[in-house]
Design an enzyme around this catalytic site. Structure first.
Site, PDB file in Angstrom:
ATOM      1  N   CYS A 121       5.726   8.167   3.914  1.00  0.00           N
ATOM      2  CA  CYS A 121       6.228   9.488   3.576  1.00  0.00           C
ATOM      3  C   CYS A 121       6.363  10.341   4.842  1.00  0.00           C
ATOM      4  O   CYS A 121       6.078   9.895   5.952  1.00  0.00           O
ATOM      5  CB  CYS A 121       5.296  10.146   2.581  1.00  0.00           C
ATOM      6  SG  CYS A 121       3.619  10.268   3.174  1.00  0.00           S
ATOM      7  N   ASP A 131       2.378   2.557   2.661  1.00  0.00           N
ATOM      8  CA  ASP A 131       2.681   3.006   4.020  1.00  0.00           C
ATOM      9  C   ASP A 131       2.154   2.023   5.055  1.00  0.00           C
ATOM     10  O   ASP A 131       1.197   1.285   4.817  1.00  0.00           O
ATOM     11  CB  ASP A 131       2.199   4.437   4.322  1.00  0.00           C
ATOM     12  CG  ASP A 131       0.803   4.719   3.826  1.00  0.00           C
ATOM     13  OD1 ASP A 131       0.034   3.763   3.663  1.00  0.00           O
ATOM     14  OD2 ASP A 131       0.483   5.899   3.614  1.00  0.00           O
ATOM     15  N   CYS A 191       0.818  -1.209   0.000  1.00  0.00           N
ATOM     16  CA  CYS A 191       0.000   0.000   0.000  1.00  0.00           C
ATOM     17  C   CYS A 191       0.855   1.263   0.000  1.00  0.00           C
ATOM     18  O   CYS A 191       0.353   2.351  -0.233  1.00  0.00           O
ATOM     19  CB  CYS A 191      -0.913   0.032   1.210  1.00  0.00           C
ATOM     20  SG  CYS A 191      -2.197  -1.206   1.147  1.00  0.00           S
ATOM     21  N   CYS A 200      -2.843   9.541   6.123  1.00  0.00           N
ATOM     22  CA  CYS A 200      -1.770   9.268   7.092  1.00  0.00           C
ATOM     23  C   CYS A 200      -2.302   9.403   8.525  1.00  0.00           C
ATOM     24  O   CYS A 200      -1.911   8.635   9.410  1.00  0.00           O
ATOM     25  CB  CYS A 200      -0.607  10.232   6.892  1.00  0.00           C
ATOM     26  SG  CYS A 200       0.202  10.052   5.295  1.00  0.00           S
TER      27      CYS A 200
END
Lengths: 276, 384
Positions: free
Chosen positions: A61, A37, A35, A105
């Site tokens: 990231c 992350d 994916c 995130c």
């Protein structure tokens, strides 16, 4: 280049509580290499339910690393049950905001936190409702309940926003129609949803008859068929197909896709239709 | 802080000589080249000099050179002209690794009813010549294949592919934006019918491009209006930028050997320096056949945007094919077409040098790189 806040840069370059926690008694893992992350959140929770220590390992990231870092700072010293109230918006806010394409995130942080605390409580990593739900986005493995939650908690209004928050629909795009349907159903104002009042058997029977007459019979008639109500027993509705429908090979399809669907829609969501 | 610019496939520095040559045309020499008076006429003459410089760089004739606004305009014009002049042909051929300036245009024509073949690549990004030969049919309106890939630097066998198209009577276009100035192109011996070039990749400013159309190839203008560029591209000429591109073309012609020898030796030093110190990294692309300035390296178990931001903090400019850098959620279409494993695909970094890159720059990057990767691997949950 992304317009990251100072706080994102700071947490990315100087991550707090990075690395595994050797005496952790709760671990939450979300995401995957595929994916793009992933977060592994380690917690040490005391018998009194206080999060005494927290640390993380993150692949991702700058905003993924910063979200993980700030989350560990936020929850240290908190009661586990209090920590469960933290939403992805709280995580993003603690960073002074995230670019909209990076909101997923913050969602990852919240999901890992929830998974860790569930593990500590001896519950499965994800609620049953999630496991039993439907897989919407195959590319990123996103379930319908995750999408509904993101919509409700963040007031999402477009498919693009849902992709930004959950990643769903961000790769092949095949599930876009399903996401649109979930969005439409989720944001329908509560007032429009029919109140699920307890119905007496008589009321239920009357409504079933009404829907059979007004909605179902006319449709069957176009194919030369008909339907008769045999009995109503609690949520079980027993019917018999007549005319050309009675010897149609797809009668069970008709029962489920048409009769049951319409009765569930107009009468009660837990109706089960059976053929006599 | 010193800037170490290793992102020349994105854009390049404007050469100081190029800038100096442009300045009079932003100042006192503002005449319109279409005017009858000498004040404008002298500008027209300067444009023709620039056209000759560009033609010389490509082995083309000056009247085959059309100045445009950018590489993308040239790519759009190639498809437009091919489609408009051959309405009976309903197929197009391109590759899965093109720049979006071609890929999205091909997809547009696909939506208009064209059948498009997107040629696949192997794990080094190489095209399959048999697949190409099988796809090439007489009802193909255009083949458009990049000369060199912007992400991994692969150079494609354009001469062979153009020849095969010619044998079938099929128009051939190549997006040579990344190749011009980095690898020799001689259109006297290479039978491409059309070619795109962009100024800002060869040390001219952004906002100027070239569309080459071979003499005798039927043509329809993409931009209609005035008679400029012999009626093939309307609009008052972007004079200072055309002059700049002329200067940059001369420089490129002069420097192409230096580019190939000096730049490739620095690129190799950089690449070997990184690979030698950092475990679990791979070079993406066809190392036997790629641009002398490009290195695309994937680092296992780390994410590209995080690497870029850490490099950026040290003044090092690079780019990545990772999902997070672009705002998309998937790694670059080029790495996906190559089937780069996902353990590596998210951690790709492209380093692209130029003739301005120094050995000192390269040494600095080699020194700084290992710590960045180690820091990120230390906080990654994936260790093997």
């Amino acid at each position: 280049m992304w317009n990251y806040t100072e706080a994102v840069h700071d947490h990315f370059l100087h991550p707090r509580n990075a690395g595994p926690l050797s005496d952790a008694n709760a671990i939450g893992e979300v995401g995957s290499l595929a994916c793009g992350d992933a977060l592994k959140l380690y917690l040490k929770i005391t018998d009194a339910g206080v999060i005494e220590a927290a640390s993380f390992e993150t692949f991702g990231c700058a905003s993924a690393i910063a979200s993980s870092s700030v989350l560990t700072d936020m929850i240290k010293g908190m009661q586990a049950d209090e920590a469960l109230k933290i939403t992805n918006r709280d995580i993003a806010a603690a960073l002074g905001g995230l670019p909209k394409q990076k909101m997923h995130c913050s969602v990852m942080g919240q999901e890992a936190l929830e998974a860790a605390i569930r593990q500590w409580k001896g519950e499965p990593p994800v609620p049953h409702a999630l496991e039993d739900g439907a897989l919407v986005c195959k590319c990123f493995g996103v379930m319908d309940a995750q999408i509904i939650r993101a919509i409700c908690e963040n007031g999402l209004k477009t498919i693009e926003e849902i992709t930004n928050y959950t990643k769903a629909g961000g790769a092949c795009g095949e599930c876009t129609d399903t996401i649109a349907k979930i969005l439409a159903e989720t944001i329908t104002p509560l007032a429009e949803i029919k109140p699920k009042a307890r119905m007496t058997n008589v009321a239920r029977m009357q409504r079933v008859l009404k829907i059979l007459d007004e909605e179902i019979r006319p449709r069957l008639a176009t194919d030369g068929g008909d339907i008769e109500l045999v009995d109503v027993d609690g949520n079980r509705v027993i019917v018999s197909l007549r005319g050309r429908c009675s010897h149609c090979r797809s009668s069970s399809v008709t029962i489920h896709n048409l009769v049951e669907r319409l009765l569930r829609e107009h009468v009660d969501t837990d109706i089960i239709v059976e053929e006599a | 802080m010193k800037t170490i610019y290793l992102d020349n496939n994105a854009t390049s520095a404007v050469d100081s000589g190029v800038l100096a040559a442009m300045l009079p045309y932003l100042g006192s020499l503002y005449g319109n080249p279409s005017s009858l008076h000498n004040f404008g006429g002298q500008v027209a003459a300067a444009i023709e000099d620039a056209r000759e410089s560009v033609a010389a760089l490509l082995g083309a004739e000056p009247d085959e050179i059309i100045f445009t606004s950018c590489g993308s305009e040239s790519d759009n014009a190639a498809f437009w002209s091919a489609v408009q002049t051959q309405p009976e042909k309903r197929r197009l051929i391109t590759t899965r690794v093109e720049h979006p300036a071609v890929l999205n245009v091909a997809q547009y024509w696909e939506r208009q009813g064209y059948r498009v073949t997107y040629l696949g690549v192997d794990n080094k990004g190489r095209l399959d010549m048999d697949e190409y030969a099988a796809a090439l049919s007489e009802d193909t309106a255009l083949v458009s294949i990049m000369f060199a890939n912007n992400e991994v630097g692969n150079i494609y066998p354009i001469a062979r592919m153009a020849e095969a198209a010619k044998e079938k009577g099929v128009l051939f276009h190549t997006d040579a934006v990344q190749a011009v100035g980095k690898t020799p192109i001689d259109l006297k011996h290479l039978h491409a019918d059309m070619l795109s070039l962009s100024g800002h990749k060869i040390h001219a400013p952004k906002g100027i491009g070239v569309f080459y159309v071979r003499r005798g190839v039927r043509f329809r203008p993409f931009l209609r209006g005035g008679h400029q560029e012999s009626g093939r591209r309307a609009g008052t000429e972007n004079v200072p930028y055309i002059i700049g591109l002329g200067g940059a073309a001369q420089l490129a012609a002069d420097h192409i050997q230096k580019e190939r020898i000096q730049v490739s030796s620095l690129r190799n030093k950089l690449e070997n320096g990184i690979l030698g110190q950092i475990p679990h990294c791979i070079v993406n692309g066809d190392t036997e056949n790629r641009l002398s300035n490009t290195s695309n390296i994937s680092f296992k178990n780390v994410e590209g945007e995080a690497i870029l931001l850490m490099l950026d903090r040290l003044g090092i400019c690079a780019s990545s094919g990772s999902a997070c850098t672009s705002g998309s959620l998937e790694p670059s279409h080029v790495l996906r077409a190559m089937g780069v494993p996902f353990t590596y695909a998210h951690g790709s970094i492209r380093l692209s040098l130029s003739c301005y890159t120094t050995e000192e720059d390269v040494d600095y990057v080699i020194e700084k790189f290992p710590k960045i990767i180690k820091t990120l691997r230390d906080i990654s949950p994936y260790k093997d």
